[in-house]
Design a protein around this motif. Structure first.
Motif, PDB file in Angstrom:
ATOM      1  N   LEU A   1       0.821  -1.221   0.000  1.00 41.07           N
ATOM      2  CA  LEU A   1       0.000   0.000   0.000  1.00 41.07           C
ATOM      3  C   LEU A   1       0.851   1.266   0.000  1.00 41.07           C
ATOM      4  O   LEU A   1       0.393   2.318  -0.448  1.00 41.07           O
ATOM      5  CB  LEU A   1      -0.931   0.028   1.218  1.00 41.07           C
ATOM      6  CG  LEU A   1      -2.053  -1.014   1.275  1.00 41.07           C
ATOM      7  CD1 LEU A   1      -2.882  -0.806   2.523  1.00 41.07           C
ATOM      8  CD2 LEU A   1      -2.931  -0.938   0.044  1.00 41.07           C
ATOM      9  N   SER A   2       2.077   1.176   0.494  1.00 44.79           N
ATOM     10  CA  SER A   2       2.932   2.368   0.582  1.00 44.79           C
ATOM     11  C   SER A   2       3.260   2.920  -0.800  1.00 44.79           C
ATOM     12  O   SER A   2       3.482   4.112  -0.967  1.00 44.79           O
ATOM     13  CB  SER A   2       4.220   2.050   1.341  1.00 44.79           C
ATOM     14  OG  SER A   2       4.929   1.015   0.695  1.00 44.79           O
ATOM     15  N   GLY A   3       3.306   2.059  -1.770  1.00 39.33           N
ATOM     16  CA  GLY A   3       3.499   2.512  -3.150  1.00 39.33           C
ATOM     17  C   GLY A   3       2.515   1.789  -4.037  1.00 39.33           C
ATOM     18  O   GLY A   3       2.879   0.928  -4.852  1.00 39.33           O
ATOM     19  N   ALA A   4       1.238   2.087  -3.819  1.00 35.57           N
ATOM     20  CA  ALA A   4       0.151   1.346  -4.470  1.00 35.57           C
ATOM     21  C   ALA A   4       0.264   1.321  -5.985  1.00 35.57           C
ATOM     22  O   ALA A   4       0.399   2.353  -6.635  1.00 35.57           O
ATOM     23  CB  ALA A   4      -1.182   1.936  -4.057  1.00 35.57           C
ATOM     24  N   THR A   5       0.235   0.111  -6.543  1.00 40.28           N
ATOM     25  CA  THR A   5       0.177  -0.093  -7.989  1.00 40.28           C
ATOM     26  C   THR A   5      -0.995  -1.029  -8.264  1.00 40.28           C
ATOM     27  O   THR A   5      -1.600  -1.578  -7.330  1.00 40.28           O
ATOM     28  CB  THR A   5       1.467  -0.736  -8.524  1.00 40.28           C
ATOM     29  OG1 THR A   5       1.561  -2.082  -8.012  1.00 40.28           O
ATOM     30  CG2 THR A   5       2.699   0.056  -8.108  1.00 40.28           C
ATOM     31  N   SER A   6      -1.306  -1.244  -9.512  1.00 35.02           N
ATOM     32  CA  SER A   6      -2.428  -2.110  -9.863  1.00 35.02           C
ATOM     33  C   SER A   6      -2.187  -3.558  -9.449  1.00 35.02           C
ATOM     34  O   SER A   6      -3.106  -4.378  -9.441  1.00 35.02           O
ATOM     35  CB  SER A   6      -2.695  -2.043 -11.371  1.00 35.02           C
ATOM     36  OG  SER A   6      -1.538  -2.432 -12.086  1.00 35.02           O
ATOM     37  N   ALA A   7      -0.931  -3.877  -9.091  1.00 38.42           N
ATOM     38  CA  ALA A   7      -0.590  -5.263  -8.725  1.00 38.42           C
ATOM     39  C   ALA A   7      -0.494  -5.487  -7.216  1.00 38.42           C
ATOM     40  O   ALA A   7      -0.144  -6.580  -6.775  1.00 38.42           O
ATOM     41  CB  ALA A   7       0.733  -5.653  -9.383  1.00 38.42           C
ATOM     42  N   CYS A   8      -0.809  -4.486  -6.410  1.00 36.62           N
ATOM     43  CA  CYS A   8      -0.550  -4.610  -4.965  1.00 36.62           C
ATOM     44  C   CYS A   8      -1.415  -5.662  -4.270  1.00 36.62           C
ATOM     45  O   CYS A   8      -1.065  -6.114  -3.180  1.00 36.62           O
ATOM     46  CB  CYS A   8      -0.664  -3.255  -4.280  1.00 36.62           C
ATOM     47  SG  CYS A   8      -2.304  -2.576  -4.182  1.00 36.62           S
ATOM     48  N   PHE A   9      -2.527  -6.085  -4.881  1.00 37.78           N
ATOM     49  CA  PHE A   9      -3.374  -7.115  -4.270  1.00 37.78           C
ATOM     50  C   PHE A   9      -3.219  -8.479  -4.943  1.00 37.78           C
ATOM     51  O   PHE A   9      -3.948  -9.413  -4.597  1.00 37.78           O
ATOM     52  CB  PHE A   9      -4.857  -6.700  -4.322  1.00 37.78           C
ATOM     53  CG  PHE A   9      -5.198  -5.558  -3.413  1.00 37.78           C
ATOM     54  CD1 PHE A   9      -5.280  -5.731  -2.041  1.00 37.78           C
ATOM     55  CD2 PHE A   9      -5.431  -4.299  -3.945  1.00 37.78           C
ATOM     56  CE1 PHE A   9      -5.598  -4.668  -1.202  1.00 37.78           C
ATOM     57  CE2 PHE A   9      -5.750  -3.227  -3.114  1.00 37.78           C
ATOM     58  CZ  PHE A   9      -5.834  -3.414  -1.742  1.00 37.78           C
ATOM     59  N   ASN A  10      -2.281  -8.582  -5.880  1.00 36.20           N
ATOM     60  CA  ASN A  10      -2.174  -9.809  -6.673  1.00 36.20           C
ATOM     61  C   ASN A  10      -2.057 -11.076  -5.828  1.00 36.20           C
ATOM     62  O   ASN A  10      -2.728 -12.074  -6.080  1.00 36.20           O
ATOM     63  CB  ASN A  10      -0.986  -9.721  -7.640  1.00 36.20           C
ATOM     64  CG  ASN A  10      -1.329  -8.909  -8.880  1.00 36.20           C
ATOM     65  OD1 ASN A  10      -2.421  -8.346  -8.976  1.00 36.20           O
ATOM     66  ND2 ASN A  10      -0.409  -8.839  -9.829  1.00 36.20           N
ATOM     67  N   GLU A  11      -1.182 -11.034  -4.824  1.00 37.15           N
ATOM     68  CA  GLU A  11      -0.955 -12.240  -4.030  1.00 37.15           C
ATOM     69  C   GLU A  11      -2.184 -12.590  -3.191  1.00 37.15           C
ATOM     70  O   GLU A  11      -2.596 -13.760  -3.127  1.00 37.15           O
ATOM     71  CB  GLU A  11       0.270 -12.062  -3.127  1.00 37.15           C
ATOM     72  CG  GLU A  11       0.693 -13.362  -2.463  1.00 37.15           C
ATOM     73  CD  GLU A  11       2.116 -13.293  -1.915  1.00 37.15           C
ATOM     74  OE1 GLU A  11       2.476 -14.197  -1.150  1.00 37.15           O
ATOM     75  OE2 GLU A  11       2.846 -12.341  -2.254  1.00 37.15           O
ATOM     76  N   ALA A  12      -2.776 -11.594  -2.561  1.00 33.75           N
ATOM     77  CA  ALA A  12      -3.977 -11.836  -1.752  1.00 33.75           C
ATOM     78  C   ALA A  12      -5.132 -12.301  -2.628  1.00 33.75           C
ATOM     79  O   ALA A  12      -5.896 -13.204  -2.248  1.00 33.75           O
ATOM     80  CB  ALA A  12      -4.358 -10.562  -1.004  1.00 33.75           C
ATOM     81  N   GLN A  13      -5.258 -11.715  -3.801  1.00 33.79           N
ATOM     82  CA  GLN A  13      -6.336 -12.102  -4.714  1.00 33.79           C
ATOM     83  C   GLN A  13      -6.142 -13.543  -5.181  1.00 33.79           C
ATOM     84  O   GLN A  13      -7.105 -14.314  -5.263  1.00 33.79           O
ATOM     85  CB  GLN A  13      -6.384 -11.165  -5.924  1.00 33.79           C
ATOM     86  CG  GLN A  13      -7.569 -11.462  -6.853  1.00 33.79           C
ATOM     87  CD  GLN A  13      -7.541 -10.619  -8.116  1.00 33.79           C
ATOM     88  OE1 GLN A  13      -6.508 -10.054  -8.474  1.00 33.79           O
ATOM     89  NE2 GLN A  13      -8.672 -10.530  -8.802  1.00 33.79           N
ATOM     90  N   ALA A  14      -4.896 -13.915  -5.485  1.00 30.83           N
ATOM     91  CA  ALA A  14      -4.598 -15.274  -5.939  1.00 30.83           C
ATOM     92  C   ALA A  14      -4.931 -16.304  -4.857  1.00 30.83           C
ATOM     93  O   ALA A  14      -5.483 -17.374  -5.141  1.00 30.83           O
ATOM     94  CB  ALA A  14      -3.129 -15.389  -6.338  1.00 30.83           C
TER      95      ALA A  14
END
Length: 203
Positions: A152-165
């Motif tokens: 979240l400190s440097g939010a990108t479109s991929a920041c939830f990838n691992e949690a989403q997976a």
């Protein structure tokens, strides 16, 4: 109806009615009028039922091609709008719809182009689904939660990838098999199969 004889039922009934308050009599007349209207207009309910059936039939035709593909792979289910809706309804019965809602929120998040919106959306999703004791906390391990927090400190479109997976895998391995065995899906697949057989027999 009139009767002059003592003890006549009609006379007793008339006296009983006369003893009732006027408001009761008025309400009785009003009720009788409403019942008469309903009894003489059965087509009102019939039209409503027909409309509902037509809408349901239309939705079923739209999704019939997809229904049988949902059991082929979880990806096919997630790609289908009607599949996602049916799966979401099933998850509600298990009180675990937050997993799918989180996955959908992540998909929407990835489409965000504005960096300002990206950061605010990331924080909102994290607070709703990921952080410990979140209102709709998803079932992920502590390590994945912490990785997402740092992202979240440097939010990108991929920041939830691992949690989403992780959430996707959980749904695919745990919830999806139960959905495919559920009575609701079994009914949908039987109807889709019968429509397919009917179409082939007419060609």
């Amino acid at each position: 109806m009139s009767c002059w004889m003592p003890g006549c039922p009609a006379l007793s009934m008339c006296r009983g009615l006369a003893a009732l308050p006027i408001t009761c009599l008025e309400r009785a007349k009003d009720l009788k009028t409403r019942l008469g209207i309903l009894l003489h207009k059965p087509e009102m309910g019939h039209k409503t039922g027909s409309s509902s059936k037509l809408q349901l039939g239309s939705r079923r035709r739209d999704s019939s091609r997809d229904v049988l593909e949902w059991r082929e792979s979880f990806d096919q289910l997630l790609k289908s709008k009607s599949g996602v809706n049916a799966f979401h309804t099933f998850l509600k019965t298990e009180f675990s719809e937050e997993n799918l809602d989180f996955w959908l929120a992540c998909e929407d998040f990835k489409k965000t182009r504005s960096k300002t919106k990206l950061a605010s959306k990331a924080n909102r999703i994290f607070e709703e689904f990921v952080q410990s004791e979140a209102p709709r906390e998803v079932n992920i391990d502590h390590e994945t939660r912490e990785i997402t927090r740092k992202n979240l400190s440097g939010a990108t479109s991929a920041c939830f990838n691992e949690a989403q997976a992780k959430t996707r895998t959980l749904m695919e391995k745990d919830s999806s098999p139960r959905f495919l065995k559920s009575a609701s899906y079994q009914d949908m697949s039987k109807q889709a199969a019968s429509r397919g057989t009917s179409k082939r027999s007419h060609t």
